[in-house]
Design a protein around this motif. Structure first.
Motif, PDB file in Angstrom:
ATOM      1  N   GLY A 199       0.784  -1.238   0.000  1.00 39.96           N
ATOM      2  CA  GLY A 199       0.000   0.000   0.000  1.00 39.96           C
ATOM      3  C   GLY A 199       0.811   1.281   0.000  1.00 39.96           C
ATOM      4  O   GLY A 199       2.026   1.273  -0.244  1.00 39.96           O
ATOM      5  N   ARG A 200       0.124   2.388   0.265  1.00 36.33           N
ATOM      6  CA  ARG A 200       0.723   3.718   0.211  1.00 36.33           C
ATOM      7  C   ARG A 200       1.741   3.896   1.332  1.00 36.33           C
ATOM      8  O   ARG A 200       1.622   3.308   2.402  1.00 36.33           O
ATOM      9  CB  ARG A 200      -0.347   4.812   0.356  1.00 36.33           C
ATOM     10  N   GLU A 201       2.688   4.778   1.043  1.00 31.68           N
ATOM     11  CA  GLU A 201       3.733   5.040   2.036  1.00 31.68           C
ATOM     12  C   GLU A 201       3.169   5.868   3.205  1.00 31.68           C
ATOM     13  O   GLU A 201       2.424   6.810   2.988  1.00 31.68           O
ATOM     14  CB  GLU A 201       4.823   5.830   1.324  1.00 31.68           C
ATOM     15  N   ARG A 202       3.523   5.491   4.412  1.00 26.66           N
ATOM     16  CA  ARG A 202       3.180   6.295   5.599  1.00 26.66           C
ATOM     17  C   ARG A 202       4.278   6.180   6.631  1.00 26.66           C
ATOM     18  O   ARG A 202       4.875   5.106   6.783  1.00 26.66           O
ATOM     19  CB  ARG A 202       1.805   5.933   6.165  1.00 26.66           C
ATOM     20  N   SER A 203       4.552   7.291   7.311  1.00 25.30           N
ATOM     21  CA  SER A 203       5.643   7.321   8.283  1.00 25.30           C
ATOM     22  C   SER A 203       5.095   7.175   9.692  1.00 25.30           C
ATOM     23  O   SER A 203       4.030   7.713  10.010  1.00 25.30           O
ATOM     24  CB  SER A 203       6.401   8.643   8.163  1.00 25.30           C
ATOM     25  N   ARG A 204       5.841   6.480  10.501  1.00 23.24           N
ATOM     26  CA  ARG A 204       5.406   6.210  11.877  1.00 23.24           C
ATOM     27  C   ARG A 204       5.756   7.385  12.787  1.00 23.24           C
ATOM     28  O   ARG A 204       6.780   8.059  12.580  1.00 23.24           O
ATOM     29  CB  ARG A 204       6.123   4.932  12.335  1.00 23.24           C
ATOM     30  N   ASP A 205       4.932   7.606  13.789  1.00 24.27           N
ATOM     31  CA  ASP A 205       5.135   8.655  14.788  1.00 24.27           C
ATOM     32  C   ASP A 205       6.580   8.604  15.329  1.00 24.27           C
ATOM     33  O   ASP A 205       7.028   7.577  15.844  1.00 24.27           O
ATOM     34  CB  ASP A 205       4.112   8.381  15.904  1.00 24.27           C
ATOM     35  N   ALA A 206       7.279   9.743  15.211  1.00 25.80           N
ATOM     36  CA  ALA A 206       8.703   9.776  15.590  1.00 25.80           C
ATOM     37  C   ALA A 206       8.904   9.451  17.069  1.00 25.80           C
ATOM     38  O   ALA A 206       9.882   8.770  17.425  1.00 25.80           O
ATOM     39  CB  ALA A 206       9.289  11.145  15.266  1.00 25.80           C
ATOM     40  N   ASP A 207       7.980   9.934  17.931  1.00 26.04           N
ATOM     41  CA  ASP A 207       8.150   9.658  19.365  1.00 26.04           C
ATOM     42  C   ASP A 207       8.074   8.161  19.645  1.00 26.04           C
ATOM     43  O   ASP A 207       8.817   7.638  20.471  1.00 26.04           O
ATOM     44  CB  ASP A 207       7.055  10.366  20.182  1.00 26.04           C
ATOM     45  N   SER A 208       7.158   7.480  18.951  1.00 29.65           N
ATOM     46  CA  SER A 208       7.021   6.039  19.222  1.00 29.65           C
ATOM     47  C   SER A 208       8.275   5.298  18.745  1.00 29.65           C
ATOM     48  O   SER A 208       8.689   4.313  19.349  1.00 29.65           O
ATOM     49  CB  SER A 208       5.742   5.476  18.599  1.00 29.65           C
ATOM     50  N   ILE A 209       8.905   5.800  17.673  1.00 34.86           N
ATOM     51  CA  ILE A 209      10.152   5.166  17.197  1.00 34.86           C
ATOM     52  C   ILE A 209      11.253   5.369  18.240  1.00 34.86           C
ATOM     53  O   ILE A 209      11.959   4.432  18.632  1.00 34.86           O
ATOM     54  CB  ILE A 209      10.595   5.779  15.843  1.00 34.86           C
ATOM     55  N   LEU A 210      11.345   6.626  18.714  1.00 36.93           N
ATOM     56  CA  LEU A 210      12.393   6.925  19.704  1.00 36.93           C
ATOM     57  C   LEU A 210      12.189   6.121  20.977  1.00 36.93           C
ATOM     58  O   LEU A 210      13.146   5.584  21.548  1.00 36.93           O
ATOM     59  CB  LEU A 210      12.370   8.417  20.045  1.00 36.93           C
ATOM     60  N   ASN A 211      10.920   6.032  21.410  1.00 35.67           N
ATOM     61  CA  ASN A 211      10.648   5.276  22.641  1.00 35.67           C
ATOM     62  C   ASN A 211      11.010   3.805  22.472  1.00 35.67           C
ATOM     63  O   ASN A 211      11.566   3.186  23.378  1.00 35.67           O
ATOM     64  CB  ASN A 211       9.179   5.411  23.055  1.00 35.67           C
ATOM     65  N   GLU A 212      10.707   3.260  21.299  1.00 30.79           N
ATOM     66  CA  GLU A 212      11.042   1.847  21.072  1.00 30.79           C
ATOM     67  C   GLU A 212      12.564   1.657  21.108  1.00 30.79           C
ATOM     68  O   GLU A 212      13.069   0.701  21.704  1.00 30.79           O
ATOM     69  CB  GLU A 212      10.462   1.377  19.731  1.00 30.79           C
ATOM     70  N   CYS A 213      13.291   2.588  20.492  1.00 34.29           N
ATOM     71  CA  CYS A 213      14.761   2.458  20.459  1.00 34.29           C
ATOM     72  C   CYS A 213      15.344   2.608  21.873  1.00 34.29           C
ATOM     73  O   CYS A 213      16.256   1.863  22.260  1.00 34.29           O
ATOM     74  CB  CYS A 213      15.381   3.504  19.526  1.00 34.29           C
TER      75      CYS A 213
END
Ligand code: SAM
Ligand code: SF4
Length: 477
Positions: A199-213
């Motif tokens: 499907g179409r491109e969509r970017s994930r919430d930056a805070d959730s990425i940082l929190n996961e890392c």
């Protein structure tokens, strides 16, 4: 032999890998599921999301297929061969279904999305079909299937990123983890099925990425790989900046924020589309020691005419200028690529241009395939798949042989150098040796000697020898 070569280079070591959970008390779960993954890193990362969703609903993971109540296979559609592998594996599940009443079989991922209901008609043993954007509905689909109905959800979404789902880590080395930062793809390369299956491109919430890392780092992980089909087009507008003052977060900014979590956390990313990787990303890489000096920059072909038919939106010269710029800004950067041999209308001269761009770029490593026509793609609709199989294979063989030489040359240049290596675990062949990687993503094997080290530690290693695939060295005190 050729099949082996081309397959090996597509994550061969992980194809068909079964979910192997950390020590779980299976008795606490009402049911057990088994999940096997094929294809790209994104699929392996998705299986971790699926495991997390099922886990919350009381299903425990098992790596023993015989004790499973639910068998899932997370599939890949990128080439015909990938689909054949899955079909073959599905036929092997028949015996488990015969032996265990009530056992359910589910197909997840790109093949589910591409074939939809057809999959149920063609593969009678399948009970559940779920596309990559519909994993949240898995628990309901399982209940539906338990009631004796076939259960299907292949809806694609414009905004699903599973941002709030904390994946259950499958990779039990405890050192490196994949973190998905975006989903889908808008690029429409003419050979590729991904825009249709994901499907179409969509970017994930930056805070959730940082929190996961951050969470991974706190749990002891030392390396994260930010994943997407086209990471350089990451673009996220946080809630607080919507309205009059839109302040988007770009990939370079995201990369910097992840690198700032700790200098002890290595950051990698994949894949970069040559048209999208920016100077800002390159300068950010150069500024941070913990952002690994390695770029996967798939070229696909060295001929501008073929690149245009592929809809890659760059020319040979443009790509070569990008490689030069990378080498200027990050002189020690490792570069790898993907190639498709025998795309529609490819002449021998086009093929020779592919070989010469390889010499120019001096790739450390490549994933190499021959063209496989995929139903529904632009190429299938517009062009004839007119290169005979033997010619495709011969050209692929030449690409593979050249890459082998380039990998060997690149490794030989590293003999005599010292690298900071992140230890990933015991070497495959000998538990008295460690295996790790340097910043450039090269595998280095070295004796443990008397040093008190563990996986997840960094160590300086002096390289004394190499093969085309591996560097060998000794720890520097
Ligand atoms: N998004 C990444 C990019 O653009 O570089 C690649 C994603 S795709 C999963 C991985 C690779 O599979 C591609 O780079 C391409 O080399 C190969 N591939 C895709 N479609 C193919 C096809 N129809 N036949 C052969 N190889 C294909
Ligand atoms: Fe496919 Fe091209 Fe998107 Fe990569 S960038 S996933 S090759 S369409």
């Amino acid at each position: 032999m050729l099949d082996y070569v081309s397959d090996k280079l597509q994550d061969e070591t992980r194809q068909g890998e079964a979910f192997s959970p950390f020590a779980n008390d299976l008795n606490q779960y009402k049911k057990r599921f088994y999940i096997e993954s094929y294809g790209c890193a994104m699929n392996f990362s998705d299986s971790e999301i699926v495991a997390s969703i099922l886990n919350k609903e009381g299903y425990g993971a098992t790596s023993n297929i015989e004790e499973a109540d639910l068998i899932f296979i997370n599939t890949c559609s990128i080439r015909e061969k990938a689909e054949q592998t899955v079909r073959k594996r599905l036929s092997e599940f028949k015996k488990f279904k015969k032996e265990k009443k009530g056992l359910l079989v589910g197909v997840l991922g790109c093949m589910a999305e591409r074939l939809k209901l057809k999959l149920l008609e063609e593969e009678k043993l399948v009970d559940i079909v779920v596309g990559p954007d519909a994993y949240r509905s898995l628990p309901e689909l399982v209940v539906e299937a338990e009631g004796g109905q076939k259960a299907v959800n292949v809806l694609l979404s414009r905004d699903e990123t599973y941002a709030d789902i904390s994946p259950v880590r499958i990779d039990s080395n405890g050192v490196s983890a994949f973190v998905s930062i975006m989903r889908g793809c808008n690029n429409m390369c003419s050979f590729c099925v991904v825009p249709f299956t994901r499907g179409r491109e969509r970017s994930r919430d930056a805070d959730s990425i940082l929190n996961e890392c951050k969470d991974l780092f706190e749990k002891g992980f030392k390396e994260v790989t930010l994943l997407g089909q086209n990471v350089d087009s990451y673009y996220y507008v946080p809630e607080y900046s919507k309205g009059d003052h839109v302040i988007p977060i770009t990939f370079a900014q995201l990369l910097e924020s992840v690198a700032n979590i700790s200098p002890e956390l290595r950051v990698r990313f994949s894949t970069s589309h040559p048209k999208d990787i920016t100077e800002e990303v390159l300068h950010t890489m150069a500024r941070y020691e913990n952002i690994c000096k390695y770029i996967h920059l798939p070229v696909q072909s060295g001929s501008s005419r073929i690149l245009q038919l592929m809809n890659r939106t760059y020319t040979r010269e443009w790509y070569m200028a990008k490689v030069e710029r990378i080498r200027e800004i990050i002189p020690d950067c490792g570069i790898s690529s993907d190639f498709i041999a025998g795309f529609c209308t490819e002449t021998n001269d086009d093929h020779l241009e592919t070989l010469s761009i390889m010499e120019f770029s001096r790739y450390d490593f490549s994933y190499m395939f021959f063209y496989s026509e995929r139903p529904g793609t632009l190429a299938e609709r517009r062009y004839k798949d007119d290169i005979p199989a033997e010619v495709k294979k011969k050209r692929l063989q030449e690409i593979v042989e050249l890459q082998n030489r380039l990998s060997m040359e690149s490794n030989k240049k590293d003999v005599g150098k010292t690298f900071k290596v992140l230890i990933e675990g015991d070497s495959k062949k000998n538990d008295k040796e460690w295996k790790g990687r340097n910043s450039q993503n090269k595998v280095i094997v070295f004796p443990k000697e008397e040093f008190e080290l563990s996986k997840g530690d960094y160590v300086q290693v002096h390289v004394i020898d190499c093969t085309q695939a591996t560097l060998f060295g000794n720890i520097i005190n």
